[in-house]
Design an enzyme around this catalytic site. Structure first.
Site, PDB file in Angstrom:
ATOM      1  N   ASP A  17       0.827  -1.215   0.000  1.00 48.63           N
ATOM      2  CA  ASP A  17       0.000   0.000   0.000  1.00 48.63           C
ATOM      3  C   ASP A  17       0.860   1.263   0.000  1.00 48.63           C
ATOM      4  O   ASP A  17       0.653   2.171   0.815  1.00 48.63           O
ATOM      5  CB  ASP A  17      -0.933   0.017   1.212  1.00 48.63           C
ATOM      6  N   GLU A 190     -11.106  -1.229  -3.866  1.00 50.99           N
ATOM      7  CA  GLU A 190     -10.460  -0.592  -2.724  1.00 50.99           C
ATOM      8  C   GLU A 190      -9.249   0.213  -3.196  1.00 50.99           C
ATOM      9  O   GLU A 190      -8.924   0.235  -4.381  1.00 50.99           O
ATOM     10  CB  GLU A 190     -10.032  -1.636  -1.687  1.00 50.99           C
ATOM     11  N   HIS A 254      -2.904  -1.262  -5.338  1.00 55.46           N
ATOM     12  CA  HIS A 254      -2.868  -0.210  -4.316  1.00 55.46           C
ATOM     13  C   HIS A 254      -1.804   0.832  -4.663  1.00 55.46           C
ATOM     14  O   HIS A 254      -0.787   0.985  -3.997  1.00 55.46           O
ATOM     15  CB  HIS A 254      -2.633  -0.764  -2.931  1.00 55.46           C
ATOM     16  N   ARG A 286       4.834  -8.020  -0.227  1.00 48.33           N
ATOM     17  CA  ARG A 286       4.330  -7.074  -1.215  1.00 48.33           C
ATOM     18  C   ARG A 286       5.256  -5.865  -1.152  1.00 48.33           C
ATOM     19  O   ARG A 286       5.194  -5.065  -0.226  1.00 48.33           O
ATOM     20  CB  ARG A 286       2.875  -6.689  -0.907  1.00 48.33           C
TER      21      ARG A 286
END
Length: 313
Positions: A17, A190, A254, A286
């Site tokens: 993110d 999202e 993201h 990630r």
């Protein structure tokens, strides 16, 4: 040197993110840490230097009560002379009751105090996360993901703001999972990210579960249109950024946007392997990555495919 690689990838290891804010010649970076227990900030003069930049934990979760668990997806924004960080948090005693929260800093974000502003009222009491902020047409807006109905899944909402933490309008849903690629594993829209370009408000978002099927969709609206009217928004029928097995890049998503001189840059996370043991949320790999992109004849971004990992500057 292969010139197609513009940045070290991964840009920052184990930071899902990712979010970058460029201000006064410096890049400020934050993202979800694997322990989901604090907010880390780092700063550098170039994107490549973020990998080695000094970092600082500017806030830690509470041991009990609100803001006690699942500290996710922090974003740093400079709005009207102050720094704000939006982030997701849950009570320590009910870790899936996640909501958007905020911090504020009036001075140097790397040196000065960050103060808690608490939970942000999004208009509905339900699972909500991934808040971002942007200005368009002279107004300040926030966008976030929220699950009001489990059958529908996670949608993207938008609202006009009175100030960075006070909502002025009713929230409006502008996209929900409709296509098969948005419903893999879970029904998910999202992680909204906003880019203003060529008179358009362009919003990317992430879809499906957080494994290799995670991918990016895109919305766009005329900057002068009513952004609180869902009919102002257009939606891509296909993902605009997705897994590339040839380059060993899985589940890109993201994202956020920044600039490098005259170049537009997409910053996002992905893994370099497909198979994951257990819950993907517990897999720490990630990594944050960066990629330059261009625009098509309609003024919309063309992201191409995620590039392979490399050590080229």
């Amino acid at each position: 040197m292969d010139k197609k690689f513009s940045y070290r990838n991964p840009l920052v290891y184990q930071r899902a993110d990712p979010f970058v804010c460029y201000h006064n010649g410096m890049y400020y970076f934050t993202g979800s840490v694997p322990q989901y227990d604090c907010i880390e900030l780092r700063c550098a003069e170039t994107l490549n230097e973020l990998a080695f930049a000094n970092s600082k934990i500017i806030w830690r979760k509470h041991e009990k009560g609100e803001m006690g668990a699942h500290i996710w997806a922090p974003e740093i924004h400079f709005i009207d002379g102050k720094w704000y960080i939006y982030f997701t948090a849950a009570p320590a005693e009910d870790v899936w009751e996640i909501r958007p929260h905020a911090l504020v800093c009036s001075g140097d974000p790397m040196k000065d105090e960050w103060k808690e502003l608490g939970r942000i009222d999004v208009g509905h009491e339900s699972f909500s996360l991934d808040m971002t902020a942007f200005k368009a047409g002279g107004a300040l807006y926030t966008a976030w993901a929220q699950t009001k109905d489990k059958e529908t899944g996670s949608e993207i909402f938008i609202a006009r703001m009175k100030d960075p933490v006070t909502r002025e309008s009713e929230p409006v849903g502008i996209t929900k999972p409709e296509y098969d690629w948005e419903k893999q594993g879970f029904k998910v829209n999202e992680g909204p990210a906003v880019l203003l370009h060529g008179g358009k408000v362009i919003m990317t978002y992430s879809a499906s579960d957080t494994g290799w099927r995670y991918c990016m969709g895109m919305l766009w609206a005329d900057e002068n249109s009513d952004l609180l009217d869902r009919n102002s928004w257009h939606k891509s029928e296909k993902p605009v950024f997705k897994t590339c097995e040839r380059n060993s890049q899985y589940g890109p998503g993201h994202s956020c946007f920044t600039r490098d001189g005259s170049h537009h840059v997409l910053v996002y996370h992905s893994r370099n392997y497909k198979e994951i043991e257990g819950d993907p949320l517990n897999d720490p790999n990630r990594h944050a990555r960066a990629k330059r992109f261009t625009f098509d004849e309609n003024g919309l971004p063309v992201f191409g495919e995620p590039l392979p990992d490399n050590d080229i500057f």
